[in-house]
Design an enzyme around this catalytic site. Structure first.
Site, PDB file in Angstrom:
ATOM      1  N   LYS A 284      12.033  95.883  53.693  1.00 55.70           N
ATOM      2  CA  LYS A 284      12.292  94.500  53.259  1.00 55.70           C
ATOM      3  C   LYS A 284      11.015  94.041  52.562  1.00 55.70           C
ATOM      4  O   LYS A 284       9.922  94.486  52.948  1.00 55.70           O
ATOM      5  CB  LYS A 284      12.527  93.670  54.524  1.00 55.70           C
ATOM      6  N   VAL A 285      11.154  93.178  51.559  1.00 61.14           N
ATOM      7  CA  VAL A 285       9.956  92.721  50.854  1.00 61.14           C
ATOM      8  C   VAL A 285       9.092  91.902  51.807  1.00 61.14           C
ATOM      9  O   VAL A 285       9.574  90.940  52.411  1.00 61.14           O
ATOM     10  CB  VAL A 285      10.335  91.857  49.635  1.00 61.14           C
TER      11      VAL A 285
ATOM     12  N   ASP B  14       8.768  78.758  50.531  1.00 65.04           N
ATOM     13  CA  ASP B  14       7.773  77.721  50.830  1.00 65.04           C
ATOM     14  C   ASP B  14       8.036  76.409  50.083  1.00 65.04           C
ATOM     15  O   ASP B  14       7.307  75.440  50.288  1.00 65.04           O
ATOM     16  CB  ASP B  14       6.361  78.227  50.492  1.00 65.04           C
TER      17      ASP B  14
ATOM     18  N   ARG C 266       9.244  86.635  62.519  1.00 69.16           N
ATOM     19  CA  ARG C 266       8.151  87.192  61.725  1.00 69.16           C
ATOM     20  C   ARG C 266       7.457  88.386  62.384  1.00 69.16           C
ATOM     21  O   ARG C 266       6.282  88.328  62.755  1.00 69.16           O
ATOM     22  CB  ARG C 266       7.108  86.107  61.438  1.00 69.16           C
ATOM     23  N   PRO C 267       8.171  89.485  62.557  1.00 75.04           N
ATOM     24  CA  PRO C 267       7.544  90.655  63.179  1.00 75.04           C
ATOM     25  C   PRO C 267       6.545  91.338  62.237  1.00 75.04           C
ATOM     26  O   PRO C 267       6.427  90.978  61.072  1.00 75.04           O
ATOM     27  CB  PRO C 267       8.730  91.574  63.461  1.00 75.04           C
ATOM     28  N   VAL C 268       5.829  92.320  62.777  1.00 78.61           N
ATOM     29  CA  VAL C 268       4.846  93.047  61.966  1.00 78.61           C
ATOM     30  C   VAL C 268       5.204  94.537  61.880  1.00 78.61           C
ATOM     31  O   VAL C 268       4.362  95.359  61.547  1.00 78.61           O
ATOM     32  CB  VAL C 268       3.413  92.874  62.525  1.00 78.61           C
ATOM     33  N   ASP C 269       6.482  94.857  62.196  1.00 76.31           N
ATOM     34  CA  ASP C 269       6.869  96.270  62.270  1.00 76.31           C
ATOM     35  C   ASP C 269       6.607  97.059  60.981  1.00 76.31           C
ATOM     36  O   ASP C 269       6.143  98.197  61.020  1.00 76.31           O
ATOM     37  CB  ASP C 269       8.343  96.399  62.707  1.00 76.31           C
TER      38      ASP C 269
ATOM     39  N   LYS D 187      -3.931  78.554  48.827  1.00 74.98           N
ATOM     40  CA  LYS D 187      -4.209  78.986  50.204  1.00 74.98           C
ATOM     41  C   LYS D 187      -3.766  80.443  50.401  1.00 74.98           C
ATOM     42  O   LYS D 187      -4.511  81.268  50.917  1.00 74.98           O
ATOM     43  CB  LYS D 187      -3.452  78.095  51.189  1.00 74.98           C
ATOM     44  N   ASN D 188      -2.533  80.749  49.952  1.00 75.04           N
ATOM     45  CA  ASN D 188      -1.980  82.074  50.239  1.00 75.04           C
ATOM     46  C   ASN D 188      -2.625  83.183  49.415  1.00 75.04           C
ATOM     47  O   ASN D 188      -2.371  84.360  49.654  1.00 75.04           O
ATOM     48  CB  ASN D 188      -0.462  82.074  50.021  1.00 75.04           C
TER      49      ASN D 188
ATOM     50  N   VAL E 208       5.209  90.025  51.939  1.00 76.70           N
ATOM     51  CA  VAL E 208       3.971  89.680  51.244  1.00 76.70           C
ATOM     52  C   VAL E 208       2.781  90.205  52.051  1.00 76.70           C
ATOM     53  O   VAL E 208       1.920  90.929  51.546  1.00 76.70           O
ATOM     54  CB  VAL E 208       3.870  88.151  51.057  1.00 76.70           C
TER      55      VAL E 208
ATOM     56  N   CYS F 153       3.110  79.766  62.262  1.00 70.66           N
ATOM     57  CA  CYS F 153       4.197  78.797  62.126  1.00 70.66           C
ATOM     58  C   CYS F 153       5.412  79.210  62.951  1.00 70.66           C
ATOM     59  O   CYS F 153       5.700  80.396  63.085  1.00 70.66           O
ATOM     60  CB  CYS F 153       4.660  78.747  60.668  1.00 70.66           C
TER      61      CYS F 153
ATOM     62  N   ARG G  37      -1.093  83.329  61.608  1.00 66.00           N
ATOM     63  CA  ARG G  37      -0.470  84.629  61.484  1.00 66.00           C
ATOM     64  C   ARG G  37      -1.211  85.561  60.511  1.00 66.00           C
ATOM     65  O   ARG G  37      -1.359  86.751  60.756  1.00 66.00           O
ATOM     66  CB  ARG G  37       0.972  84.413  61.021  1.00 66.00           C
TER      67      ARG G  37
ATOM     68  N   ARG H 207      -3.443  72.123  57.203  1.00 64.36           N
ATOM     69  CA  ARG H 207      -3.555  73.584  57.100  1.00 64.36           C
ATOM     70  C   ARG H 207      -3.387  74.036  55.652  1.00 64.36           C
ATOM     71  O   ARG H 207      -3.943  75.065  55.272  1.00 64.36           O
ATOM     72  CB  ARG H 207      -2.465  74.257  57.951  1.00 64.36           C
TER      73      ARG H 207
END
Ligand code: UD1
Length: 429
Positions: A171-172, A316, A131-134, A22-23, A174, A126, A102, A408
């Site tokens: 920060k790492v 996960d 889980r920001p998007v900065d 999926k990912n 994905v 989720c 997301r 999902r």
């Protein structure tokens, strides 16, 4: 709402085919926005998140078609899907579509790179941490985008196109790495990403972008170099096997005992997980066709883990491993370092008789001799499958409610498990 009913206590024996990841499928599908040509993806899993992303891409003008079954194909688990974004009809991704998943926020990268603008709702997804998007936005700013946030929407503009630049992720991330790979593939000049995510899904996307005409080196290491192209072409790419599905079924067998071949699984994707499972007393063999998981004895040895970005123990699989540790011969500690607030499964596991205490980001699990079936509620994708695993080993009947989370991310879960002897069924309604 569908429920899953499990009567625990059966061993698992047989073969479980591993689906496409999926990912990996999600970012590959999003990459179709980068070209007016056809992007063909093989082994796309049949999942609610994939269907949702098809709707989101359709909103931007992406057509898709699915191949019928082919006689030579092995089983019905793999689909080949063609995506074509001949014309982008809108660069706006509205709240009602993005809020459901997301990863759909990642369309911001290719839309901005190809069309010079994108307006994308801030994401939902989720309920695991903020889980920001900065960092995604900072990365795009580094490529020259002008970004504002207004009424819950991110407006990104680069009317003269994006320009290659250096960006160091604080920060790492994905998703951040996926977005920057896609955006930089259509940027002018070279981009260097530092502290990039090394996940196999990032490598899958980078290889796809290379096949489309970008020049990317270093994917799978923390430093990735991308030379952008003026335009990108179509390609044909295979989605990698799902390492989270692989690890989940491996833990299910470690929990119930038995002997299962995870067909099509790639051991290089989850060395740390397999090593950890070996320490718990599970036998693991790499075979030509996949990974064989076996456990004969009753004893599950406790092992401490801490989640980390790849190649570390994946967040996960944290909930599933906790499920396994509830039956260990002793005490194990599990520390979550990737997300805050990813322990919602603890209370539900406790309903099955698990003994777990929480202190900050660390859970201490005192193994018990037996779990007992109960009604439990799924709270997110990975947590819900942890409850299924625990239910398989619990005495009596377990009902997992709200299984839409499972749909999902896990293709034909009940079918795959019952084919190996589990007593599991879906109850509709
Ligand atoms: C992806 C996976 C998800 C997995 C996660 C970590 C998909 C569809 N989802 O999610 O299953 O659990 O990787 O392996 O592939 N962060 C920021 N700012 C940002 C971006 C991220 O602070 O701009 C933080 C997040 O809050 C989190 C951490 O970075 O604490 C890692 O998140 P990230 O790797 O971005 O997760 P996703 O890509 O959303």
């Amino acid at each position: 709402m569908d429920r899953i009913k499990i009567i625990g206590g059966e061993q698992l024996n047989g073969i479980i085919p591993i689906s496409g990841a999926k990912n990996a499928a999600l970012p590959l599908m999003i990459a179709s926005l980068l070209t007016d040509d056809v992007l063909t993806l093989e082994d796309v899993p049949h999942l609610a998140d994939v269907e949702q992303l098809i709707r989101i891409l359709g909103n931007h003008g992406v057509d898709y078609s699915v191949n019928g079954r082919r006689e030579h194909q092995d089983g019905v688990y793999s689909r080949t899907v063609h995506f074509t974004a001949r014309n982008i009809v809108t660069t706006t991704a509205p709240y009602d579509l993005v809020a459901k998943m997301r990863a759909s926020f990642w369309v911001i990268g290719p839309l901005l790179a190809r069309e010079g603008e994108a307006t994308v709702s801030l994401p939902g997804g989720c309920a695991i941490g903020t889980r920001p998007v900065d960092f995604i936005l900072d990365g795009l700013r580094a490529l020259g985008a002008d970004i504002t946030i207004d009424n819950g929407y991110v407006h990104a503009r680069a009317p003269k196109g994006l320009k290659g630049a250096e960006y160091h992720f604080p920060k790492v991330t994905v998703g951040g790495t996926h977005v920057m790979l896609m955006a930089a593939s259509l940027a002018k000049g070279e981009t260097v990403l530092r502290n990039a995510a090394c996940e196999p899904e990032v490598v899958n996307l980078a290889e796809c972008l290379n096949d489309m005409g970008a020049q990317i080196t270093g994917a799978g290491t923390p430093e990735i170099r991308i030379k952008g192209a003026k335009s990108l072409s179509g390609a044909r790419v295979r989605v990698i096997p799902d390492r989270i599905e692989t690890g989940t079924y491996a833990m299910a067998v470690a929990m119930t005992g038995g002997d299962v071949l995870l067909k099509g699984a790639d051991p290089r994707q989850l060395e740390v997980v397999l090593q950890t499972l070996r320490q718990t007393g599970t036998q693991i063999e790499e075979e030509a066709e996949g990974i064989r998981i076996r456990r004969n004895s009753n004893a599950i040895t406790p092992v401490d883990i801490s989640t980390e970005p790849f190649p570390g123990f994946p967040t996960d699989l944290q909930a599933q491993f906790m499920g396994l540790m509830t039956r260990a011969n002793g005490t194990a500690k599990i520390t979550e370092t990737v997300f805050e607030n990813r322990f919602m499964h603890v209370q539900e596991l406790a309903r099955l008789g698990a003994r777990i205490s929480l202190s900050g980001q660390t859970a201490t699990i005192e193994g018990v001799e037996r779990l007992k079936g109960a009604q439990v509620m799924a709270t997110d994708l990975r947590a819900s499958v942890a409850l299924v695993i625990a239910g398989l080993a619990a005495e009596g009947e377990t009902t997992v409610n709200r299984v839409y989370h499972l749909d999902r991310g896990f293709e034909r879960l009940e079918e795959k498990l019952s084919a190996c002897g589990a007593n599991i069924e879906r109850i509709s309604g």
